[in-house]
Motif scaffolding. Structure first.
Motif, PDB file in Angstrom:
ATOM      1  N   CYS A   1      -0.583  38.936  45.981  1.00 48.03           N
ATOM      2  CA  CYS A   1      -0.234  39.470  47.311  1.00 48.03           C
ATOM      3  C   CYS A   1      -1.317  40.420  47.790  1.00 48.03           C
ATOM      4  CB  CYS A   1       1.116  40.180  47.257  1.00 48.03           C
ATOM      5  SG  CYS A   1       1.540  40.937  48.833  1.00 48.03           S
TER       6      CYS A   1
ATOM      7  N   HIS B   1       8.177  41.492  49.646  1.00 41.03           N
ATOM      8  CA  HIS B   1       7.423  42.610  49.051  1.00 41.03           C
ATOM      9  C   HIS B   1       8.312  43.790  48.688  1.00 41.03           C
ATOM     10  CE1 HIS B   1       4.015  40.442  50.704  1.00 41.03           C
ATOM     11  NE2 HIS B   1       4.557  40.540  51.907  1.00 41.03           N
TER      12      HIS B   1
ATOM     13  N   HIS C   1       2.644  40.513  40.925  1.00 44.91           N
ATOM     14  CA  HIS C   1       2.742  40.386  42.375  1.00 44.91           C
ATOM     15  C   HIS C   1       1.434  40.795  43.048  1.00 44.91           C
ATOM     16  CE1 HIS C   1       4.620  40.227  46.311  1.00 44.91           C
ATOM     17  NE2 HIS C   1       4.111  41.447  46.558  1.00 44.91           N
TER      18      HIS C   1
ATOM     19  N   CYS D   1       0.171  43.845  49.310  1.00 43.94           N
ATOM     20  CA  CYS D   1       0.615  44.866  48.357  1.00 43.94           C
ATOM     21  C   CYS D   1      -0.562  45.429  47.560  1.00 43.94           C
ATOM     22  CB  CYS D   1       1.666  44.296  47.413  1.00 43.94           C
ATOM     23  SG  CYS D   1       3.279  44.198  48.208  1.00 43.94           S
TER      24      CYS D   1
END
Ligand SMILES: [Zn+2]
Length: 174
Positions: free
Chosen positions: A31, A3, A27, A34
């Motif tokens: 994720c 991350h 991302h 995040c």
């Protein structure tokens, strides 16, 4: 999952390049950690924007000052009304005497002078009696008598001021 750059990008305040934005978006889609951070970041920014804008305190103070001024003006108006009504009341109560004064000012002046002389004479008598008492028997006039007189005067003044204030409030319609 790594991350590292994305967390830094989310926490940093600097604007991202188009390429970084695209990478971050990609991302965030995969994720949860995040994307949660991104959400927190967004709400934090919203809170920061909800803080009072610059000059708000200033404007608030200006408004407060204006309100105070209006209140002072109302107080002055109340006092003027009180004074006027007091004068009207006084004139109404003393109208017979005033009428006499208008008709015969010299007579009234004479009676005023007479009453003033009377007052002065009685004051002199009082002073004389007091001084004689003090000279003949200094212990005769107890100290607490002056205290009682002072208290009575203070109390009377307080009552008078309070009644004035109450009347002012009534006049203001509070
Ligand atoms: Zn991540």
């Amino acid at each position: 999952m790594d991350h590292r750059p994305f967390e830094d990008w989310l926490l940093a305040e600097e604007p991202l390049t188009t390429q970084q934005k695209r990478a971050l978006a990609a991302h965030l889609q995969v994720c949860p950690s995040c994307s949660a951070l991104a959400e927190v970041n967004l709400s934090l920014r919203a809170v920061r924007q909800a803080e009072p804008p610059a000059g708000f305190v200033n404007r608030f103070q200006v408004r407060l000052e204006a309100q105070r001024k209006a209140m002072r003006r109302r107080n002055v108006l109340g006092f003027v009304l009180l004074a006027v009504s007091a004068v009207v009341l006084l004139v109404g109560l003393t109208w017979p005497a005033l009428e006499a004064a208008v008709e015969s000012p010299v007579d009234l002046l004479g009676s005023w002078l007479a009453s003033l002389t009377n007052l002065w004479a009685s004051l002199q008598v009082l002073f004389h009696a007091g001084s004689v008492l003090l000279r003949v028997a200094p212990g005769f006039v107890p100290g607490y008598l002056w205290m009682i007189l002072l208290f009575a005067f203070t109390g009377w003044s307080a009552v008078w001021v309070l009644s004035l204030k109450k009347a002012a409030k009534v006049l203001q319609g509070v």
